[in-house]
Design a protein around this motif. Structure first.
Motif, short mmCIF file in Angstrom:
data_model
loop_
_atom_site.label_atom_id
_atom_site.label_comp_id
_atom_site.label_asym_id
_atom_site.label_seq_id
_atom_site.Cartn_x
_atom_site.Cartn_y
_atom_site.Cartn_z
N ASP A 1 0.42 -1.36 0.38
CA ASP A 1 0.12 -0.40 0.14
C ASP A 1 1.19 1.01 -0.53
O ASP A 1 2.28 1.38 -0.05
N PHE A 2 0.53 1.86 -0.03
CA PHE A 2 1.29 3.60 -0.34
C PHE A 2 1.96 4.03 0.76
O PHE A 2 3.01 4.86 0.87
N ASP A 3 1.56 4.04 1.73
CA ASP A 3 2.24 4.09 2.92
C ASP A 3 3.46 3.50 3.07
O ASP A 3 4.41 3.53 4.10
N ALA A 4 3.56 1.76 3.18
CA ALA A 4 4.65 1.29 2.43
C ALA A 4 5.37 1.77 2.07
O ALA A 4 5.53 1.85 0.42
N ASP A 5 7.43 2.21 2.71
CA ASP A 5 7.85 2.60 1.99
C ASP A 5 8.85 1.13 1.69
O ASP A 5 10.06 1.17 2.09
N ILE A 6 8.66 1.45 0.24
CA ILE A 6 9.57 0.16 -0.30
C ILE A 6 10.29 1.03 -1.89
O ILE A 6 9.47 0.48 -2.40
N LEU A 7 11.35 -0.13 -1.03
CA LEU A 7 12.77 -0.12 -2.54
C LEU A 7 12.73 -2.10 -3.60
O LEU A 7 11.93 -2.25 -2.45
N PRO A 8 13.23 -0.81 -4.59
CA PRO A 8 13.18 -1.99 -5.75
C PRO A 8 14.31 -3.36 -4.20
O PRO A 8 13.90 -4.81 -5.27
N ASN A 9 15.11 -2.93 -3.66
CA ASN A 9 16.22 -4.31 -2.81
C ASN A 9 15.31 -5.04 -2.11
O ASN A 9 15.06 -5.63 -2.26
N THR A 10 13.53 -4.44 -1.22
CA THR A 10 12.70 -5.21 -0.76
C THR A 10 12.42 -6.01 -1.56
O THR A 10 12.29 -7.01 -0.98
#
Ligand code: CA
Length: 226
Positions: A180-189
């Motif tokens: 979701d929008f609040d999850a600060d996800i990077l491509p590495n994750t």
């Protein structure tokens, strides 16, 4: 699967979000029609659950505006009891389905499942590839009969890959549809989650064809890249 909920009754909105998250969906929530419209036009959702009466912009207008701007994300419209004409207006505005409040969460889930499948109204709850099967209702995942235990996000990731089987999906697409929008996800994750998933669905099955493939520079594909 990522869902936008636009509902100004906070209690109902929070209950839907919480319930859907327990079912492995990524959920964004907003309480006004105008914010709902902005989010629906700028983010990649697989479904919008849209209340009819909203501050800012009502559900009918919001839905019409989306369709007018060629945004065809499935819309499940929520109406208050007895608003028959509103239901008709909702469907005319381009909504795909509607539900009357109050509704049971089970019914909401069945409709969400139906609307987020590519097959449309066919309520398919099993996804499969070779000897891998995933039941999106009971959350049971098996390969060759062996039970595989996945975390919520691993499940959501595998579901997204299977829905797009044979197609390359980028890390960005995965982030947009699984978190979701609040999850600060990077491509590495995403790489980490893919690795974990491989350790569960491919690595233990020595001698079998690996299911998840990396397409260098592009992303991932499950099954054969057609
Ligand atoms: Ca309302």
């Amino acid at each position: 699967m990522r869902i936008l909920v636009v509902e100004d009754e906070h209690r109902i909105a929070q209950a839907i979000k919480k319930g859907l998250e327990q079912e492995r969906y990524a959920v964004d929530l907003t309480f006004t029609g105008t914010d709902g419209y902005d989010m629906a036009s700028s983010e990649s959702y697989d479904l919008i659950i849209l209340d009819l009466m909203l501050p800012g912009m009502d559900g009918i207008t919001l839905c019409k505006q989306l369709r007018k701007n060629n945004i065809h994300i499935p819309v499940l419209m929520l109406t208050a009891k007895g608003q028959i004409t509103d239901k008709v207006a909702g469907l005319d505005a381009g909504a795909d389905d509607y539900m009357t409040k109050p509704f049971s969460f089970e019914e909401l889930l069945a409709r969400v499942r139906a609307l987020t499948r590519r097959e449309g109204p066919v309520r398919k709850t099993t996804l499969s590839l070779d000897d891998l099967t995933m039941d999106t209702k009971s959350f049971i995942v098996k390969r060759g009969g062996a039970h595989i235990s996945l975390s919520q996000k691993e499940f959501a990731l595998l579901e997204y890959l299977l829905i797009n089987k044979g197609e390359i999906v980028s890390k960005e697409k995965i982030i947009e549809h699984v978190w979701d929008f609040d999850a600060d996800i990077l491509p590495n994750t995403v790489e980490v989650y893919i690795k974990n998933l491989r350790n569960k669905i491919d690595a233990p099955f020595v001698g079998k064809q690996p299911l998840i493939h990396t397409v260098r520079g592009f992303g991932y594909v499950i099954g054969d890249d057609e």
